[in-house]
Write a protein that holds these residues in place. Structure first.
Motif, short mmCIF file in Angstrom:
data_model
loop_
_atom_site.label_atom_id
_atom_site.label_comp_id
_atom_site.label_asym_id
_atom_site.label_seq_id
_atom_site.Cartn_x
_atom_site.Cartn_y
_atom_site.Cartn_z
N ALA A 57 1.80 29.83 30.07
CA ALA A 57 1.78 30.59 28.82
C ALA A 57 0.48 31.37 28.70
O ALA A 57 0.47 32.51 28.21
CB ALA A 57 1.98 29.65 27.63
N THR A 58 -0.61 30.79 29.15
CA THR A 58 -1.92 31.47 29.10
C THR A 58 -1.90 32.73 29.96
O THR A 58 -2.38 33.79 29.55
CB THR A 58 -3.04 30.52 29.57
OG1 THR A 58 -3.04 29.37 28.73
CG2 THR A 58 -4.39 31.19 29.53
N ALA A 59 -1.32 32.64 31.14
CA ALA A 59 -1.23 33.80 32.02
C ALA A 59 -0.32 34.87 31.42
O ALA A 59 -0.62 36.07 31.50
CB ALA A 59 -0.72 33.39 33.40
N VAL A 60 0.78 34.46 30.79
CA VAL A 60 1.68 35.42 30.13
C VAL A 60 0.94 36.12 29.00
O VAL A 60 1.02 37.35 28.85
CB VAL A 60 2.95 34.72 29.59
CG1 VAL A 60 3.76 35.66 28.70
CG2 VAL A 60 3.81 34.20 30.73
N LYS A 70 2.17 33.74 19.57
CA LYS A 70 3.39 34.55 19.76
C LYS A 70 4.09 34.14 21.05
O LYS A 70 5.32 34.06 21.11
CB LYS A 70 3.07 36.04 19.78
CG LYS A 70 2.73 36.58 18.41
CD LYS A 70 2.64 38.09 18.43
CE LYS A 70 2.22 38.60 17.10
NZ LYS A 70 3.30 39.12 16.32
N VAL A 71 3.30 33.87 22.09
CA VAL A 71 3.88 33.41 23.35
C VAL A 71 4.56 32.06 23.14
O VAL A 71 5.70 31.86 23.59
CB VAL A 71 2.81 33.32 24.47
CG1 VAL A 71 3.40 32.69 25.73
CG2 VAL A 71 2.23 34.69 24.77
N PRO A 88 5.65 20.48 33.47
CA PRO A 88 4.23 20.12 33.33
C PRO A 88 3.49 20.31 34.66
O PRO A 88 4.06 20.09 35.72
CB PRO A 88 4.25 18.64 32.96
CG PRO A 88 5.66 18.33 32.58
CD PRO A 88 6.54 19.35 33.23
N ASP A 89 2.24 20.73 34.58
CA ASP A 89 1.40 20.89 35.76
C ASP A 89 1.05 19.50 36.30
O ASP A 89 0.75 18.59 35.52
CB ASP A 89 0.13 21.65 35.37
CG ASP A 89 -0.74 21.95 36.56
OD1 ASP A 89 -0.58 23.04 37.13
OD2 ASP A 89 -1.58 21.10 36.91
N GLY A 90 1.09 19.35 37.60
CA GLY A 90 0.78 18.06 38.22
C GLY A 90 -0.67 17.63 38.03
O GLY A 90 -0.97 16.44 38.01
N GLN A 91 -1.58 18.58 37.88
CA GLN A 91 -3.00 18.29 37.75
C GLN A 91 -3.46 18.21 36.30
O GLN A 91 -4.35 17.44 35.97
CB GLN A 91 -3.83 19.38 38.46
CG GLN A 91 -3.44 19.63 39.89
CD GLN A 91 -3.66 18.42 40.77
OE1 GLN A 91 -4.68 17.75 40.67
NE2 GLN A 91 -2.69 18.12 41.61
N ASP A 92 -2.86 19.03 35.45
CA ASP A 92 -3.30 19.13 34.05
C ASP A 92 -2.07 19.07 33.15
O ASP A 92 -1.34 20.05 33.02
CB ASP A 92 -4.07 20.44 33.84
CG ASP A 92 -4.60 20.60 32.42
OD1 ASP A 92 -4.30 19.76 31.55
OD2 ASP A 92 -5.31 21.60 32.19
N ARG A 93 -1.83 17.94 32.51
CA ARG A 93 -0.63 17.74 31.70
C ARG A 93 -0.58 18.65 30.47
O ARG A 93 0.45 18.79 29.85
CB ARG A 93 -0.52 16.27 31.27
CG ARG A 93 -0.59 15.29 32.40
CD ARG A 93 0.66 14.79 33.02
NE ARG A 93 1.74 14.36 32.19
CZ ARG A 93 3.01 14.58 32.54
NH1 ARG A 93 3.31 15.23 33.62
NH2 ARG A 93 3.97 14.15 31.78
N ARG A 94 -1.70 19.27 30.11
CA ARG A 94 -1.72 20.19 28.96
C ARG A 94 -1.12 21.55 29.34
O ARG A 94 -0.77 22.34 28.48
CB ARG A 94 -3.14 20.41 28.46
CG ARG A 94 -3.80 19.15 27.91
CD ARG A 94 -5.26 19.38 27.69
NE ARG A 94 -5.88 19.69 28.98
CZ ARG A 94 -7.13 20.07 29.14
NH1 ARG A 94 -7.92 20.21 28.13
NH2 ARG A 94 -7.62 20.30 30.35
#
Length: 149
Positions: A57-60, A70-71, A88-94
């Motif tokens: 979402a951050t990259a979008v 909004k994203v 979920p990201d394997g390294q960072d669950r956030r």
């Protein structure tokens, strides 16, 4: 009053660019809103994932110049339609990786020719010389302003 002390908004480039972008965006939004009931952020999310594949979402938000809230709302809306999934990201669950589903890809593929026709209609309003000038001018301005930003 001296002419240097007055700013004519109608001639001020940032105002003109914003006004034109908003008018074009509103006209285009009628197409994806009537066809799919999408909002601008939902369309931008669909188009971004359709073009680039899996993203956070951050990259979008960074790519599409949208605020993260909004994203987030667009993610929820497309997820509810079953047009995207979150992993979920394997390294960072956030962090979650967003990917279009088969139905999301299908909607995107259906909208690509609609978007291209809309763009062609806009560009057809200009002479070939003006089209080339517009594209070159926008690229130059984007390169300078966005690179400096």
């Amino acid at each position: 009053m001296n002419d240097d002390a007055v700013l004519s908004l109608e001639e001020f480039l940032p105002y003109r660019l914003n006004r034109l972008a908003d008018a074009v965006s509103r006209e285009f939004s009628q197409l994806y809103r009537s066809r799919y009931g999408l909002t601008r952020p939902e369309w931008r999310l669909l188009a971004t994932l359709g073009q680039y594949g899996t993203m956070t979402a951050t990259a979008v938000a960074r790519h599409s110049s949208m605020h993260k809230t909004k994203v987030s709302r667009a993610v929820l809306a497309l997820e509810k339609r079953r047009w995207l999934t979150r992993e979920p990201d394997g390294q960072d669950r956030r962090t979650e990786h967003l990917t279009l589903t088969r139905a999301g890809h299908e909607a995107y593929r259906e909208m690509v020719p609609v978007a291209r026709q809309f763009e062609a209609k806009l560009l057809a309003m200009l002479t070939e010389k003006d089209r080339k000038s517009l594209v070159a001018g926008l690229a130059a301005l984007e390169g300078k302003v966005i690179a400096a930003g």
